[in-house]
Write a protein that holds these residues in place. Structure first.
Motif, PDB file in Angstrom:
ATOM      1  N   VAL A 168       0.854  -1.193   0.000  1.00 38.93           N
ATOM      2  CA  VAL A 168       0.000   0.000   0.000  1.00 38.93           C
ATOM      3  C   VAL A 168       0.888   1.241   0.000  1.00 38.93           C
ATOM      4  O   VAL A 168       1.971   1.231   0.567  1.00 38.93           O
ATOM      5  CB  VAL A 168      -0.960   0.037   1.215  1.00 38.93           C
ATOM      6  CG1 VAL A 168      -1.855  -1.186   1.223  1.00 38.93           C
ATOM      7  CG2 VAL A 168      -0.204   0.173   2.522  1.00 38.93           C
TER       8      VAL A 168
ATOM      9  N   ARG B 245      -7.054  -4.401  10.832  1.00 36.47           N
ATOM     10  CA  ARG B 245      -6.491  -3.703   9.677  1.00 36.47           C
ATOM     11  C   ARG B 245      -7.531  -2.716   9.160  1.00 36.47           C
ATOM     12  O   ARG B 245      -8.703  -3.064   8.984  1.00 36.47           O
ATOM     13  CB  ARG B 245      -6.104  -4.706   8.594  1.00 36.47           C
ATOM     14  CG  ARG B 245      -5.443  -4.059   7.389  1.00 36.47           C
ATOM     15  CD  ARG B 245      -4.643  -5.092   6.615  1.00 36.47           C
ATOM     16  NE  ARG B 245      -4.238  -4.593   5.317  1.00 36.47           N
ATOM     17  CZ  ARG B 245      -3.218  -5.090   4.635  1.00 36.47           C
ATOM     18  NH1 ARG B 245      -2.515  -6.094   5.125  1.00 36.47           N
ATOM     19  NH2 ARG B 245      -2.908  -4.596   3.452  1.00 36.47           N
TER      20      ARG B 245
ATOM     21  N   ARG C 119      -8.472   0.390   6.311  1.00 38.85           N
ATOM     22  CA  ARG C 119      -8.190   1.144   5.081  1.00 38.85           C
ATOM     23  C   ARG C 119      -8.533   2.604   5.356  1.00 38.85           C
ATOM     24  O   ARG C 119      -9.688   2.926   5.671  1.00 38.85           O
ATOM     25  CB  ARG C 119      -9.021   0.611   3.914  1.00 38.85           C
ATOM     26  CG  ARG C 119      -8.786   1.375   2.607  1.00 38.85           C
ATOM     27  CD  ARG C 119      -9.422   0.656   1.435  1.00 38.85           C
ATOM     28  NE  ARG C 119      -8.841  -0.668   1.265  1.00 38.85           N
ATOM     29  CZ  ARG C 119      -9.519  -1.762   0.939  1.00 38.85           C
ATOM     30  NH1 ARG C 119     -10.822  -1.701   0.731  1.00 38.85           N
ATOM     31  NH2 ARG C 119      -8.907  -2.919   0.807  1.00 38.85           N
TER      32      ARG C 119
ATOM     33  N   VAL D 142     -10.941  -3.453   7.386  1.00 41.37           N
ATOM     34  CA  VAL D 142     -10.913  -4.427   6.286  1.00 41.37           C
ATOM     35  C   VAL D 142     -10.702  -5.850   6.792  1.00 41.37           C
ATOM     36  O   VAL D 142     -11.084  -6.802   6.123  1.00 41.37           O
ATOM     37  CB  VAL D 142      -9.861  -4.093   5.200  1.00 41.37           C
ATOM     38  CG1 VAL D 142     -10.319  -2.920   4.360  1.00 41.37           C
ATOM     39  CG2 VAL D 142      -8.491  -3.825   5.775  1.00 41.37           C
TER      40      VAL D 142
ATOM     41  N   GLU E 155      -3.305   2.045   4.217  1.00 41.59           N
ATOM     42  CA  GLU E 155      -3.882   1.118   5.199  1.00 41.59           C
ATOM     43  C   GLU E 155      -2.959   1.086   6.406  1.00 41.59           C
ATOM     44  O   GLU E 155      -1.780   1.440   6.314  1.00 41.59           O
ATOM     45  CB  GLU E 155      -4.037  -0.294   4.607  1.00 41.59           C
ATOM     46  CG  GLU E 155      -5.034  -0.339   3.463  1.00 41.59           C
ATOM     47  CD  GLU E 155      -5.386  -1.764   3.026  1.00 41.59           C
ATOM     48  OE1 GLU E 155      -5.114  -2.721   3.772  1.00 41.59           O
ATOM     49  OE2 GLU E 155      -5.950  -1.904   1.916  1.00 41.59           O
ATOM     50  N   THR E 156      -3.507   0.632   7.526  1.00 37.84           N
ATOM     51  CA  THR E 156      -2.695   0.475   8.728  1.00 37.84           C
ATOM     52  C   THR E 156      -3.190  -0.729   9.510  1.00 37.84           C
ATOM     53  O   THR E 156      -4.270  -1.262   9.231  1.00 37.84           O
ATOM     54  CB  THR E 156      -2.727   1.753   9.596  1.00 37.84           C
ATOM     55  OG1 THR E 156      -1.773   1.630  10.657  1.00 37.84           O
ATOM     56  CG2 THR E 156      -4.104   2.002  10.196  1.00 37.84           C
TER      57      THR E 156
END
Ligand SMILES: [Zn+2]
Ligand SMILES: [Zn+2]
Length: 362
Positions: A5, A33, A35, A70, A139-140
């Motif tokens: 990403v 996770r 987005r 997500v 994302e993270t």
């Protein structure tokens, strides 16, 4: 789903952020996770990028974010893919001394996520999430405790501001100053946090809200959010405030800059027995001085506010209720939207407008 990403990475203090790609892991137990939809550009990002505030490097800055879940790891309850969330950069452990004494904003464990690498760069280097969030990446992966669900009809670009500026500014007014109807309030520094504090003072029923910032274009914004007066600041400020508050000075001053001269100005603008709340984060190299007699004579309170002394789990839903009731103007705080590849421009523009927000494609 573990594909790369895009993200803006700070490799060394004093450098611009550089656009690159991250490889994120699947969320582990208790992790989520997310987005990103939008991440606000906060003054603390600039202080971290310049090295005034220190962070593990390399780092993906951006801590004022909102997005959609997500994927969730084992043991996560109450969150599912698709859920809109605001990210909390200071999630409380609920177990340490401070958490058990109802001061979760001082949680001993709150900074832990920022000190653990969360992803890898293309060359395999480990990278850290800025303040545990890493919001300048598409994302993270964060702890489930860092996700605060928000309603689906709240635009995520506006929701992002709940993650730092609005919690911090409104929280300083509600939780620290405890402004009451009819009080007078000075707000010094009209970035995203200061303008949120102005709105907090209006929601609290303050009679006088004196907003202070020398930058052109701030007056109109401040009045829109409830300021009754707008002043440029400088050496004459305390007298100008006294002139507008029956000769006494204001009941409360909210300092949102973090410089010695503005902290002094906040102190000097309050009445005898008044209260100055320092929200701005200053440098360890700069001292603020008071002479011993004035501490006694003015009998003021000088205190700091950390993340608005909020518990985001409790206070974000309450701010959403203010937004829904039309009391809290979030849309007006978003004065600039940029794609991730223009994040450095947004960092350079800090001090103009209210909040710049990095917006990610759907
Ligand atoms: Zn911030
Ligand atoms: Zn704790």
């Amino acid at each position: 789903m573990s594909g790369r990403v895009p993200a803006a990475v700070l490799y060394a203090a004093g450098e611009p952020l550089r656009l690159t790609e991250l490889t994120l892991p699947e969320p582990g137990p208790g992790q989520v996770r997310v987005r990103m939809a939008a991440t606000g550009v906060c003054h603390s990002d600039k202080s971290l990028a310049s090295g005034m505030l220190r962070h593990e490097l390399p780092v993906v800055l951006g801590h004022e974010g909102a997005g959609r879940v997500v994927a969730v790891g084992d043991g996560v309850t109450g969150l599912a893919p698709g859920d809109p969330v605001v990210l909390n950069w200071s999630p409380a452990c609920r177990e340490c001394w401070w958490c058990r004494h109802e001061e979760p904003w001082l949680c001993a464990d709150a900074a832990a996520a920022a000190q653990r690498p969360y992803a890898r760069l293309a060359d395999g280097t480990e990278v850290y999430p800025g303040l545990g969030v890493g919001g300048f990446g598409a994302e993270t992966v964060v702890s489930a405790s860092a996700c605060v669900p928000v309603p689906a009809d709240l635009p995520l670009t506006e929701a992002a501001l709940l993650g730092c500026a609005v919690l911090t500014g409104v929280g300083a007014v509600r939780n620290v100053a405890r402004v009451k109807p009819g009080d007078s309030v000075v707000v010094i520094g009209l970035g995203g946090v200061g303008l949120a504090a102005v709105q907090g003072a209006r929601m609290a029923g303050a009679a006088e809200i004196i907003a202070v910032d020398p930058a052109p274009g701030k007056a109109e914004l401040a009045r829109r959010f409830g300021a009754t007066d707008v002043l440029p600041g400088g050496p004459g400020l305390a007298k100008q405030v006294r002139d507008r508050t029956g000769g006494r000075g204001a009941d409360h001053a909210i300092e949102c800059v973090g410089r010695p001269e503005t902290i002094r100005a906040a102190w000097s603008s309050t009445r005898r027995g008044g209260q100055a709340v320092v929200v701005g984060v200053g440098a360890r190299t700069e001292a603020v001085t008071f002479h011993a007699l004035e501490l006694h004579h003015f009998a003021r309170t000088l205190t700091a506010s950390v993340y608005g002394n909020t518990d985001p789990v409790r206070d974000i839903p309450s701010l959403v209720a203010d937004w829904r009731a039309g009391r809290l103007d979030l849309a007006g705080l978003v004065t600039d939207r940029v794609p991730l590849d223009r994040v450095n421009e947004a960092m350079d523009r800090l001090g103009m407008g209210a909040r710049s927000v990095v917006v990610f494609p759907d």
